[in-house]
Each structure stands twice: as C-alpha cells, then as structure tokens.
Design a protein around this motif. Structure first.
Motif, short mmCIF file in Angstrom:
data_model
loop_
_atom_site.label_atom_id
_atom_site.label_comp_id
_atom_site.label_asym_id
_atom_site.label_seq_id
_atom_site.Cartn_x
_atom_site.Cartn_y
_atom_site.Cartn_z
N LYS A 210 64.05 60.82 55.50
CA LYS A 210 63.72 59.54 54.86
C LYS A 210 64.93 58.97 54.12
O LYS A 210 65.08 57.74 54.02
CB LYS A 210 62.53 59.72 53.93
N LYS A 211 65.79 59.84 53.63
CA LYS A 211 67.03 59.38 52.97
C LYS A 211 67.92 58.65 53.98
O LYS A 211 68.50 57.59 53.67
CB LYS A 211 67.78 60.56 52.37
N ALA A 214 66.35 55.29 54.77
CA ALA A 214 66.48 54.38 53.63
C ALA A 214 67.87 53.78 53.57
O ALA A 214 68.05 52.58 53.30
CB ALA A 214 66.15 55.11 52.33
N ASN A 217 68.16 51.28 56.41
CA ASN A 217 67.37 50.08 56.13
C ASN A 217 67.99 49.22 55.05
O ASN A 217 67.81 47.99 55.03
CB ASN A 217 65.95 50.47 55.71
N ASP A 244 59.81 54.69 57.47
CA ASP A 244 60.08 53.26 57.45
C ASP A 244 61.14 52.89 58.49
O ASP A 244 62.33 53.10 58.28
CB ASP A 244 60.55 52.85 56.05
#
Length: 333
Positions: A210-211, A214, A217, A244
């Motif tokens: 997720k890092k 992120a 993004n 995401d």
C-alpha cells in the motif's frame, strides 16, 4: 484527426464513454527475464529496448506496459544472499544515485521520450514479496523460503520489506516525475504456504504494498494493480479490494472471475483483461472468427465503459500480432 491512444486509454480508466474499447497485451523480450541481470550486463538493456521499440513501432499498441526484463532484482547483496531470516536484519535503503534507480530511469526515459506523448506507458513494478522470490538462485523456491522466514521471525521480514518497499515507492515516484511514465503497473500476488493467512499477509506484506501504491498515486492518477495469476497461481482477490488503484487487472481465466464480476468486487473501478494468456487458449491459437466472437462475448458481459481488454498476464513471446489486432478490430463494433 488521428486517434490519440493515450487519451483513449485514460478515458477508459476514468470510466468515461470511449469511441472504442482499448486493448493491451505484452510479452517478454529477453530469453531469461527473471535470471537476467541488466545491472551487471548493460547490453541486456539494449536488447530489451530494441524489442520494445520494434513492438511499439510495428504494432502501435493502445498502451504500453514497459517490460522490466533484466531489472527484476533489487540491488542488494544482503537480500540476494539471505538464506536465513536473521541475515535480513539491518537492511539499509539504496542511495539516490544507485544504478538500481538510475539505470531504470534512463531506460524508461528512452521510451517515454519517443512515444510518451502519444501512448500511455505503465512501468512494471513488482511488490517486495515477488522481488525477493525472483532474487533466489531458483526463483520457484523463493515462495517457500519467504514463508519459512515469516514463520520464524515475521518482525525481521516486516522491517526488511519496509525498506525494500520504500525503495520501490521511491522508484515509482521518480519514474513518474523524472522519467515521464504515465503510471505504474504494480504486480503482486497472494503468498501461499502453511500459516500464511489473510491476517499474516495484512500484517507483514500489505503495508509495504500500500505504501508503493500511495506513492504512485501521489504522483499520478493513473496506476494499474495486477493481481498475478501467472503459471496458474491462484489468488484470493478479496485481499486487494481496498487497494487504491485506478484500474485492476487479474487472471480472469485462472481465477474463474470474469470482468463483470470483477467490476462489482472492485467497486466499479476500471478493469483490464478478460482473455487467457496461455498457448492453449483462444487468444493464441484461435481463428479470427473465434477471437472476434470471444471479444464480443467479453464486451457483451462487461459493457464498454471502464473496460480495457487484455490477458491474464504476459502472453507467449511468439504470439502472432495479428491475433491482437483482431481483438482491437472486434472491439470497435
């Protein structure tokens, strides 16, 4: 007016109406994409670039997944030589001018400089989990080794993979901001083995993944998450429903989850895929009539908004490009 394929693909990723449904397929250019080391042998990058350019100029794809054959390994002898989990302790991040960054940035720039204005280009990034496995002497044994490390000392794995994931996040940011890629194509998959539950995965591996997303993004609105079912590896897609990314690509055939079901699972985000990628499947061996029919079947089920046609994963190197063009032609109607 000539069709702007970059605008077409970004509109599809945004879920907008499009003049035609875009498609994208890719394949490896080096004979041994996993074992090749372009950091030790820069001539491999020349071969890779030549293959990329031949494909881009010869086929004119709707978008490009920038292949990273020869760049699969993280430049760390400590990680490469670790045979016991304790050997991962104290891992340090790479310097900004390390060739692991600079060589990949130069490679990406060579492509975006020539084609980036006209076609969306997504740079392949592997998660720490996959990167570690590719760095083993026999990469197929890397999954079992990583499972054993987590079983013995998951805190050490968490700390080491946080360092590795931070560098992958830094690379993703720099590729977008400095090299001009549209976004990343972020490849990950479930870790399979005794005791590797969803809870363990969420604790040890998910934070780093997720890092990376992120960071990507923050630099670009257009990134693709690839849940890799290569070689029949089965994944529980629910593990990634909260990741995401603008567009989701998974092995629809391997997982038995078609595009229209994935649209529901991933809350209406754009989906990429639909076709199987094996030599035994219709994309590779089918007639024009069969490939056209399968294209129409996929779109009849999934619709024409927020859809990009593609495959479960990398297609065979000797794929006949006419088959890919038949998909593109069929998606116009």
């Amino acid at each position: 007016m000539a069709e702007n394929k970059k605008q077409l693909v970004l509109a599809a990723m945004d879920g907008k109406d499009v003049a035609r449904v875009p498609s994208g397929f890719w394949f490896h250019f080096l004979d041994d994409e996993v074992g090749a080391d372009a950091f030790r042998d820069p001539s491999l990058t020349k071969h890779l670039l030549a293959g990329e350019k031949t494909y881009i100029e010869g086929f004119r794809p709707d978008f490009v997944k920038i292949m990273t054959d020869g760049f699969f390994h993280y430049r760390s002898e400590q990680v490469e030589q670790a045979r016991e989990v304790r050997q991962l302790r104290g891992l340090k991040p790479l310097a900004d001018d390390d060739p692991w960054f600079t060589a990949q940035l130069a490679y990406a720039k060579e492509l975006t400089r020539s084609y980036g204005d006209d076609v969306a280009m997504f740079y392949n990034i592997f998660a720490a989990n996959t990167t570690f496995r590719f760095m083993q002497p026999v990469w197929e044994q890397g999954e079992a080794l990583l499972v054993s490390f987590i079983q013995e000392d998951k805190e050490t794995v968490k700390e080491a993979f946080d360092v590795l994931s931070t560098d992958l996040a830094r690379l993703s940011t720099r590729l977008i901001k400095e090299a001009g890629v549209t976004g990343i194509y972020f490849s990950l998959q479930n870790l399979l083995g005794d005791g590797i539950t969803r809870a363990v995965y969420d604790e040890v591996l998910a934070p780093g993944e997720k890092k990376i997303l992120a960071a990507a993004n923050a630099a670009s609105d257009y990134n693709i998450l690839h849940i890799c079912g290569y070689a029949g590896h089965r994944n529980d897609l629910s593990w990634y429903e909260d990741y995401d990314a603008k567009t989701i690509n998974w092995a629809a055939v391997v997982e038995g989850i078609p595009l229209e079901e994935g649209q529901k699972r991933f809350a209406g985000r754009a989906v990429l895929g639909g076709f199987g990628n094996l030599a035994s499947e219709v994309l590779y061996k089918g007639t024009k009539e069969a490939i056209t029919a399968e294209t129409h079947r996929l779109l009849a089920a999934a619709g024409r908004r927020g859809v990009i046609l593609g495959a479960d994963c990398t297609v065979p190197r000797d794929m006949d490009w006419k088959h890919l063009e038949w998909v593109r032609e069929a998606a116009r109607t």
